[in-house]
Every structure is written in structure tokens, then in C-alpha cells.
Design an enzyme around this catalytic site. Structure first.
Site, mmCIF file in Angstrom:
data_model
loop_
_atom_site.group_PDB
_atom_site.id
_atom_site.type_symbol
_atom_site.label_atom_id
_atom_site.label_comp_id
_atom_site.label_asym_id
_atom_site.label_seq_id
_atom_site.Cartn_x
_atom_site.Cartn_y
_atom_site.Cartn_z
ATOM 1 N N GLY A 515 24.396 21.750 -27.379
ATOM 2 C CA GLY A 515 22.990 21.414 -27.563
ATOM 3 C C GLY A 515 22.744 20.604 -28.820
ATOM 4 O O GLY A 515 21.829 19.770 -28.882
ATOM 5 N N LYS A 533 30.795 19.903 -36.071
ATOM 6 C CA LYS A 533 29.675 19.709 -35.137
ATOM 7 C C LYS A 533 28.773 18.652 -35.721
ATOM 8 O O LYS A 533 28.243 18.816 -36.822
ATOM 9 C CB LYS A 533 28.850 21.001 -35.039
ATOM 10 C CG LYS A 533 29.191 21.872 -33.891
ATOM 11 C CD LYS A 533 28.097 22.916 -33.705
ATOM 12 C CE LYS A 533 28.593 24.053 -32.860
ATOM 13 N NZ LYS A 533 27.560 25.076 -32.651
ATOM 14 N N ASP A 629 20.788 34.277 -29.247
ATOM 15 C CA ASP A 629 21.440 33.466 -28.220
ATOM 16 C C ASP A 629 22.845 33.999 -27.953
ATOM 17 O O ASP A 629 23.835 33.272 -28.006
ATOM 18 C CB ASP A 629 21.465 31.991 -28.665
ATOM 19 C CG ASP A 629 21.627 31.043 -27.485
ATOM 20 O OD1 ASP A 629 21.457 31.498 -26.330
ATOM 21 O OD2 ASP A 629 21.941 29.859 -27.706
HETATM 22 P P1 ADP Z 1 26.485 25.020 -27.305
HETATM 23 O O1 ADP Z 1 25.444 24.222 -28.058
HETATM 24 O O2 ADP Z 1 26.468 24.811 -25.836
HETATM 25 O O3 ADP Z 1 26.506 26.482 -27.711
HETATM 26 P P2 ADP Z 1 28.480 24.229 -29.137
HETATM 27 O O4 ADP Z 1 27.898 22.984 -29.691
HETATM 28 O O5 ADP Z 1 28.382 25.460 -29.948
HETATM 29 O O6 ADP Z 1 27.911 24.475 -27.708
HETATM 30 O O7 ADP Z 1 30.000 24.010 -28.837
HETATM 31 C C1 ADP Z 1 30.466 23.023 -27.932
HETATM 32 C C2 ADP Z 1 31.941 23.238 -27.695
HETATM 33 O O8 ADP Z 1 32.676 23.197 -28.911
HETATM 34 C C3 ADP Z 1 32.255 24.555 -27.028
HETATM 35 O O9 ADP Z 1 33.140 24.307 -26.003
HETATM 36 C C4 ADP Z 1 32.928 25.380 -28.078
HETATM 37 O O10 ADP Z 1 33.928 26.146 -27.521
HETATM 38 C C5 ADP Z 1 33.501 24.328 -29.014
HETATM 39 N N1 ADP Z 1 33.426 24.857 -30.382
HETATM 40 C C6 ADP Z 1 32.313 25.112 -31.083
HETATM 41 N N2 ADP Z 1 32.611 25.626 -32.301
HETATM 42 C C7 ADP Z 1 33.959 25.707 -32.362
HETATM 43 C C8 ADP Z 1 34.889 26.187 -33.348
HETATM 44 N N3 ADP Z 1 34.481 26.693 -34.515
HETATM 45 N N4 ADP Z 1 36.186 26.121 -33.080
HETATM 46 C C9 ADP Z 1 36.624 25.621 -31.889
HETATM 47 N N5 ADP Z 1 35.799 25.182 -30.932
HETATM 48 C C10 ADP Z 1 34.491 25.215 -31.136
#
Ligand code: ADP
Length: 846
Positions: A515, A533, A629
């Protein structure tokens, strides 16, 4: 005749009234009784901003005593620079100016320095000391080349004169063994400029402080928050105020406010001499934008200061944002400690908006090298009016007290000596900033992103870096402080570091997209693997989630919560950097991927870890946090399949769980929403418990919470599974891959736990701690074959008709999963999921 007299009297009265009312609007410019302005080394009067600076060799009130009288002139003065900086007086030995003081009391002393190029004297090489009234103001002082430096002091005079002395430093080489100065101002301060009392900031709040008036104060920062530079011409005391941008910790948290109306100076509040209209007509307020959640973040400014000194922090306020009185309440923090709770400007300014107010706070010396000022919303404001403002900040170093030498004074003087060497850079910085700002404005340069004053000496990153590598307890201790105050510089990562960690956001390193934006795998310079992110570049969408994530994760650390390693908010970017979770999300292990199947024991351990993380969120810090969430996509697994709860963007802090619910717009993910929260919009920790119940079912059944491709009665997992649970037939719908591998008693315990989590009303649901305990018990039942009657391991009474009908469950024999990778792992029970047993004291529970 008498009539005429009455008319004349009335007329005079009217004139007088008009006159009196007009002086309210156009208050006369401040006219200091003592006003010594000298331009050193010059031989003519120089008029600057309507003030006459007299040559230092030709004035009645000044006596210059010097071994030799040398003056120099800049051969190529810049036409843009003030004529005050075109000449200088050189002192080759101890020298002094004496200024007669007609009116004893607080005075402002400003010393102007500018080392222009000169053939005879290399001004920037000079090393010297300056003292006033026998008090050392500057020691081993040097002025960087081509830098204008103004040092300003506030000093109380009670002897009818003030002597300012210059002395070349004893140990400097002969070529630099001289002192210089370009101009000096010594003038009376308005009587109310420095009051004797202030509030002294202590860990638990504040206490009274007296004796401020006797302190020699040195201006370090003078900031027009939310506004533009104010030059001496536009200030009542010929001060310079600079914008706050460079000190604003998170620029995106603040929004500039500019007020076009009249600033109403009032008795009891600030006077125009305390700060001019221009300071009070601008402010920074909370940048709420189009947040859909109740704003709950702080704005923080970080000011570098000398270590080891007390400082006076003067905060200026003027409510230019409210539409009505008593609308604005906010909290004020210094260095993370709450100093004013529910600060209400309306009650402090004789019930008027746009009326200036200031407060003097004294902070004790510390070693951090910065003072943090934060403001944040108070719960007293109505939800739609949550805001916080700040209009101006002045920070003055307390150099010590004038007066007879006492033991404390001499100690303080040692501080002065050290401080003037290490510190004292403040106002230099101010001027450099002013010059840079002017240059930027001229050249249309984009401001360079502010570098972290501390990052220069921090090589690598550590999740704890924000607290100087402090221990877990130090972090938890700080949870009392404001969330914003815990946003700390140590967590900041430069954009270039993020770029190099992710190979400039290489497509090859893209691991997902959520998101908030794309998620990349990356490696920091020190080798730490991270997940990066990145919010959609240029979009401010997700700003509140970004701030919440930083606020919440800066405040708490836990083995079962994903750590925030850093963040970057340079160049309109919103980037969050987390510890890398090797095994991705729990969701990906349950369905929709080809990942190997998780055993029941592994699944239970993952549920237990997540429950631990949530339990900590709810109870671990002074301010309970509701995640809002909870779902398998937000439970991440490390290389040992240890679960950590992630994604705090929607989380909310509540004052106290006992009396708690938060009224809010419904947020969260479909399929996991607490029906009570949905209906009544009351958010409690039990909303997370409900969502967690759904997660437990997904873990058991390996299917999503909502699956619209299924027959109608199966679409909603919670409804469908509860039907089976209530009939004691939950075993019929479990993940086929688990068939035959679940101990029946473990399943029964698990089913009961889920059922309680999914109770219609929050009050009937267990707290997260109870859920955790029940899951631990379910794991133990899985691991040890315990033969019991159903009621023995159940918290439900034996007569309860919802008891599982054991014979119906299509489960095979019990198997202890000794080949589980989690058990095979390095064995340190502290770090493996097996460590979850640490809380289980007896199999009978609590
Ligand atoms: P959403 O907004 O749908 O919750 P995220 O933005 O949190 O999704 O994450 C998107 C993807 O990145 C997911 O597949 C998640 O598994 C991966 N991801 C998020 N944070 C981490 C992390 N700290 N280490 C490894 N993978 C991650």
C-alpha cells in the site's frame, strides 16, 4: 460660554483618547537610554539602518586604551556588505573600550567580526580573548576566513560603566598575536527583556528558577519559525532572526502559517521588543494534510548547542491558527520530556487570539550537543482541531553569573573556558546560514539537504543507533516521552546511502509492492541486510503512515516486532528501512506460493511469536498501542522462521487500555475487522484480538480470510470456521497438509482460543496475554502426548455443549515434530522460537 467650555473639554478628551488608542497601534520605536554604537578603525560616522555608528577614535563616551592604535581598511570591500565590515581595529596587546552607562540594568552587547583580506594582518589567523566587566566572553577565539560573525551577549551592568577588553592569546605565534574587532554595540535592553524567573526543566516537569537576570547570556539561535529572515532594520532591537527550515527535524510534519491580520500585543504577554510582529505573524503548525486518521505526531526542531552548559530556551507563541478561543491545546517537550501539557494560549493571553506570548525554559547541561524542542497535539482539542504551533525560538547559552567570585562561579568559569572553545559556534552558524540563505536566494539554488549533525561520526547503522547504541531498558524508559520526541537523528539515513544500498532501487532487488510503495532488498555499507520501503516518489500519500511508523517504531523495540533501522525524508522522499526478514510474510507460507509447507509446530510457534509482539504492543509501554491491521501479510518471518509483527502505519496509541476506546474512522483490512469496531467505530485492543483470531484460522486452514471464489457460505473464513468450531468439527476444515499431524488436544485448545478471540463483543474476548498463554499451552499439548479428559485441558466447562467431539475429528496419531527446522536451529532458546516456553511455568497454567 459654559457650553463652549464643555465642548472644548470634550474635544480635548476625544483627542486624548484618539492619541492613546493610536499609541496602541503604533508603539514608538524603542529608544535605549544607553546607546553606544561604534565602528572600529573608521574615521567617519556610518549610518546603518537609521542608526549612527561613531568612529571608535572619536567619541565622548568611549575611552580606548591600547598600546598602539592601529586601524585597517578593506582595500576591496564588497559593495553588498555593510560598511561596518570595511574597517577594523587591531590590538597588538591588551586593550579596552570603556562605555559610560547612564542607566544601570540589562544591556545588549554585540561584537562584530569580519576578517577581510589585508596585506598587513591576516585577520583570520588572529587568536584572542574578549572579556566584559571582567567576565570572559570569548577565549582563544578565531574567526573563519570571510565569515561575518556577530556575538551577542545580554549582561546586567550596575557599576555605571562597562569595559570590554581584548587580549591576544598568549601562546599564539607572533604573526597572529593580535586581536581585532570591526564594530561594537552596547545599548540598554528594555527592562522586561530578561525576567529574573524562568522555569527550570527537570525530568519530571519543571520547577522555578530565579537569578536569570544576573546571568551573562550569549545568543546561540534566534529563529523565526515558519517565517523568513528578519534583518536588523525590521527588528525592534536590531536583531537578526533566521528561518527554522534548517533545524526542522521532519519537514513534512510541519506546515507554514502566515497571518495577515494585526498582532495584538497585550499587557502580561510579550511586548514588541520581546519579538517583533513578523515573528508572531508566522508559525509552523501540524501538517495534517488530508489525513484520515486522528493526527498524532509531533513537530521537532533540533538545535546544536555547546555541551556542558545550561541554556535558556525562549519559545514564542501566538495563536494565528484558531478560529475561536479555547480551540488550540497542545503539548510542549524539551529534549523529549513533557514540559507543558495541554498548553492553552487562550488562557495565557487575556482571552484574545493573535496575541503574543512567550515562555522561558532553562535546560541543564547535557552531553548530547543538541536541544530538541517538540510540540504535539493534546487530547483536549476536539478531534477535528488537533494542532500545535510554534512561532519563534531563541536559545541563549548561560555563561555564568556576574558578581563576586564564589566556588560555583569559578567552576562555571572553567565551563566557560571549555565552552568557548568547543561551543560558541552557534551564532557563527547562524550567520553562515544567513549568508548562505541570501546567496541561495540570489542564485536560486536548491537548498542542500540538511546533514545530520551526529551522522558525521556514526559509521554504521544499528537498529539501536538512535539512542547511541543504548540498551533495551534505555529505550523502554523513554517510552514516557512524546512519540515525536523519540524520532531521533540516529535513525536518519541519507538518500545516497539508501540509493547505494538498493543499487539505485534496482528492479532486480524489488521484493514486493504494498500500500505504501515498492519494497526493495538492500545491503547497507556495514553489511546489514535491509528491506527498503519507498513511498511513491513525489506523492505525499501515506505521509501519516510514514510518520506513525517512525513514531511507533522509534519508541518500541521487541524481539517480535520488526525493527526500523532508519528512514529518509530527504528530497520529498519517504523511505523506511527495516531489518530484512529472510522468509517474507506468513501469508506467503500459507497460500498462493510454492513455499514448503509449515508444520503444525512451526505454525504454532509463529502464532506465539506474533501474539508476543502484539501483547507487548498492548501492554509493554506506558502508552498502549493498537496495531489495527493484524493479518498474515503483516507478520514477517526471519531466517529461523521467527515471527515479527510489521506495518505499524495504521497503529494508534491510546492513553490507557482500562478506560480505553478510541473513536475513529474504520481502518484495517476487510475480513479481519472486528465487527464491534466496524459498527461502533470504537477501537480497542480487543479489535487486534479479533483480527488475530482470523489470522489463527488462516494458519490452521491455509486459506485467505475472504475468498470470493468459494461457495457463498465459505467466503468468510471466520463465519465458516466458527460454524465448524461450534459443532466441534473444526478438524474437518484444516489445511489438508496438516491432516494426521495435529495432536487432537492441541487442536481443541487452538479452536477454543480462536473462538474466544472471535467473540462478538470485545469484553468477551481474551486479552492478548491470555491468547498467548493458550497458544503456548496448545504447543505444549502438541509436543507432549498428554492423555486427559476433555475438561482437563480446557478452560470451557465439561458440560459445555460446544466441546469438541473428539471422535469426529479426522485426525491421525500424535506426532512430535522433532525434525522441525526451528528446533534444529542453533539451539539458543533465547533466539529460537522454542524460547516461547519461557513463560509457561506449569502445564496447568496460571
Ligand atoms: P502491504 O502494504 O500490503 O502490507 P508491504 O508494503 O508491507 O505490503 O510489503 C510488501 C512486500 O514486501 C511483502 O511481500 C512483504 O513480505 C515484503 N516485505 C515488507 N517488509 C519486509 C521486510 N522487513 N523484510 C522482507 N520483506 C519485507
Amino acid at each position: 460660554m459654559e457650553n463652549l467650555q464643555t465642548h472644548t473639554n470634550q474635544y480635548l478628551l476625544l483627542l486624548l483618547l484618539l492619541f492613546l488608542s493610536s499609541i496602541q497601534f503604533i508603539s514608538p520605536a524603542f529608544n535605549p537610554p544607553d546607546n553606544h554604537l561604534i565602528t572600529c578603525g573608521s574615521d567617519s560616522i556610518t549610518n546603518i539602518d537609521g542608526r549612527d555608528f561613531s568612529p571608535d577614535s572619536n567619541t565622548n563616551s568611549v575611552l580606548l586604551s591600547a598600546p598602539s592604535k592601529i586601524s585597517i581598511t578593506d582595500p576591496n570591500p564588497s559593495p553588498d556588505s555593510s560598511p561596518l565590515y570595511h574597517t577594523a581595529r587591531i590590538f597588538t596587546g591588551n586593550s579596552s573600550y570603556e562605555f559610560n552607562i547612564k542607566s544601570n540594568g540589562t544591556h545588549l552587547v554585540r561584537l562584530h567580526f569580519f576578517p577581510f583580506p589585508s596585506q598587513r594582518f591576516n585577520l583570520s589567523a588572529a587568536v584572542f580573548g574578549v572579556s566584559a566587566l571582567g567576565f570572559s566572553l570569548l577565549k582563544d577565539f578565531k574567526v573563519p576566513n570571510k565569515t561575518q560573525v556577530i556575538r551577542e551577549y545580554i549582561i546586567k551592568v550596575d557599576s555605571g560603566k562597562i569595559v570590554i577588553s581584548f587580549a591576544p592569546s598568549g601562546n599564539s605565534p607572533p604573526s597572529s598575536s593580535f586581536a581585532f574587532v570591526n564594530a561594537i554595540e552596547v545599548f540598554s535592553a528594555p527592562t522586561d527583556l530578561i525576567a529574573d524567573d524562568a522555569q527550570f526543566v527537570i525530568p519530571s516537569g519543571m520547577e522555578n528558577f530565579n537569578g536569570l537576570i544576573n546571568q551573562v547570556l550569549e545568543t546561540v539561535h534566534r529563529i523565526n519559525v515558519g517565517g523568513f529572515i528578519i534583518v536588523p532594520l525590521n527588528d525592534t532591537l536590531w536583531r537578526t532572526w533566521i528561518p527554522d527550515d534548517e533545524f526542522l527535524f521532519s519537514r513534512s510534519a510541519a506546515k507554514r502559517v502566515i497571518f495577515g491580520g494585526r498582532i495584538k500585543y497585550q499587557m502580561g504577554g510579550a511586548s514588541r521588543e520581546i519579538a517583533p510582529d513578523n515573528v508572531y505573524s508566522t508559525a509552523q503548525e501540524m501538517n495534517i494534510g488530508n489525513l484520515t486518521v486522528i493526527p498524532n505526531f509531533n513537530i521537532t526542531w533540533i538545535f546544536p548547542v555547546s555541551t556542558g552548559f545550561r541554556h535558556l530556551v525562549r519559545l514564542h507563541f501566538c495563536d494565528i491558527v484558531s478560529r475561536a478561543l479555547n480551540e488550540l491545546f497542545f503539548d510542549i517537550y524539551i529534549n523529549g520530556g513533557l514540559v507543558y501539557k495541554d498548553f492553552d494560549l487562550s488562557s495565557r493571553t487575556i482571552l484574545s487570539l493573535a496575541s503574543p506570548y512567550y515562555t522561558d525554559l532553562i535546560t541543564d547541561a547535557d552531553d548530547s550537543g543538541v536541544i530538541r524542542v517538540s510540540i504535539g497535539p493534546s487530547d483536549l482539542s476536539s478531534t477535528s482541531r488537533r494542532n500545535a504551533i510554534l512561532n519563534g525560538v531563541e536559545i541563549m547559552k548561560m555563561n555564568g553569573e556576574l558578581g563576586p567570585i564564589s566556588e560555583t562561579k569559578s567552576k562555571k568559569n572553567i565551563g566557560v573556558v571549555i565552552g568557548t572553545v568547543v561551543g560558541g559556534f552557534g551564532f557563527v552558524c547562524v550567520l553562515v546560514v544567513v549568508i548562505l540563505l541570501v546567496l541561495r536566494k540570489r542564485k536560486g539554488m536548491k537548498p542542500k539537504p540538511k546533514s545530520d549533525p551526529k551522522s558525521n561520526n556514526t559509521g554504521g547503522w544499528s537498529p539501536m543507533g538512535g539512542y547511541g547504541g543504548s540498551s533495551y531498558s534505555a529505550l523502554t524508559e523513554r517510552t514516557n516521552a512524546s512519540p515525536g520526541a523519540n524520532l531521533n537523528l540516529g535513525l536518519r539515513i541519507s538518500f545516497s546511502d539508501v540509493q547505494s544500498a538498493t543499487n539505485n532501487f534496482s528492479e532486480n532487488l524489488l521484493i514486493g509492492s504494498g500500500g505504501f510503495g515498492n519494497v526493495y532488498k538492500g545491503v547497507l555499507k556495514d553489511g546489514t541486510k535491509v528491506a527498503v520501503k519507498r513511498g511513491m516518489p513525489g506523492s505525499r500519500q501515506g505521509l501519516s503512515e510514514f510518520l506513525t511508523e517512525i513514531t511507533v517504531l522509534s519508541k518500541i523495540r521487541h524481539r517480535h516486532l520488526v525493527s526500523l533501522i532508519g528512514y529518509c525524508e530527504e528530497q520529498s522522499e519517504m523511505i523506511l528501512v527495516y531489518e530484512f526478514m529472510e522468509n517474507g510474510s506468513l501469508r506467503s507460507h500459507l497460500y498462493g506460493s510454492n513455499l514448503p509447507c509449515l508444520s503444525w509446530k512451526q505454525r504454532l510457534e509463529i502464532c506465539i511469536g506474533s501474539a508476543r509482539g502484539l501483547h507487548y504492543l498492548h501492554t509493554g509501554s506506558s502508552q498502549p498501542i493498537i496495531h489495527r491491521d493484524v493479518k498474515p501479510a503483516n507478520i514477517l518471518l526471519d531466517e529461523k522462521l521467527m515471527a515479527k509483527v510489521a506495518d505499524f502505519g495504521l497503529s494508534r496509541a491510546v492513553a490507557c487500555l482500562d478506560q480505553s476506546h478510541v473513536s475513529t474512522n474504520v481502518k484495517g483490512s476487510f475480513g479481519y475487522l472486528d465487527p464491534e469496531y466496524f459498527r461502533r467505530q470504537h477501537l480497542t485492543d480487543k479489535s487486534d484480538v479479533y483480527s488475530f483470531g482470523v489470522v489463527l484460522l488462516e494458519v490452521l486452514c491455509a486459506r485467505p480470510a475472504i475468498d470470493i471464489s468459494l461457495p457463498r457460505e465459505q467466503v468468510n473464513l471466520a463465519e465458516w470456521a466458527m460454524w465448524y468450531q461450534k459443532k466441534g468439527m473444526l478438524g474437518e476444515i484444516i489445511d489438508p497438509k496438516l491432516m494426521g499431524n495435529i495432536n487432537l488436544t492441541s487442536l481443541r485448545k487452538f479452536g477454543e482460543t480462536v473462538e474466544k478471540c472471535l467473540a462478538e463483543y470485545g469484553v468477551d474476548r481474551p486479552a492478548m496475554g491470555d491468547v498467548l498463554w493458550n497458544l503456548e499451552y496448545a504447543l505444549q499439548l502438541q509436543e507432549t502426548e498428554i492423555h486427559r479428559e476433555p475438561y482437563e485441558d480446557s478452560t470451557t466447562s465439561a458440560s459445555d455443549s460446544s466441546l469438541p467431539i473428539v471422535t469426529r475429528a479426522p485426525l491421525g496419531s500424535t506426532r512430535i515434530e522433532s525434525d522441525s527446522p526451528a528446533v534444529k536451529s542453533d539451539g539458543s532458546s533465547d533466539t529460537t522460537p522454542s524460547g516461547v516456553f519461557s513463560q509457561l511455568i506449569t502445564s496447568e497454567g496460571r
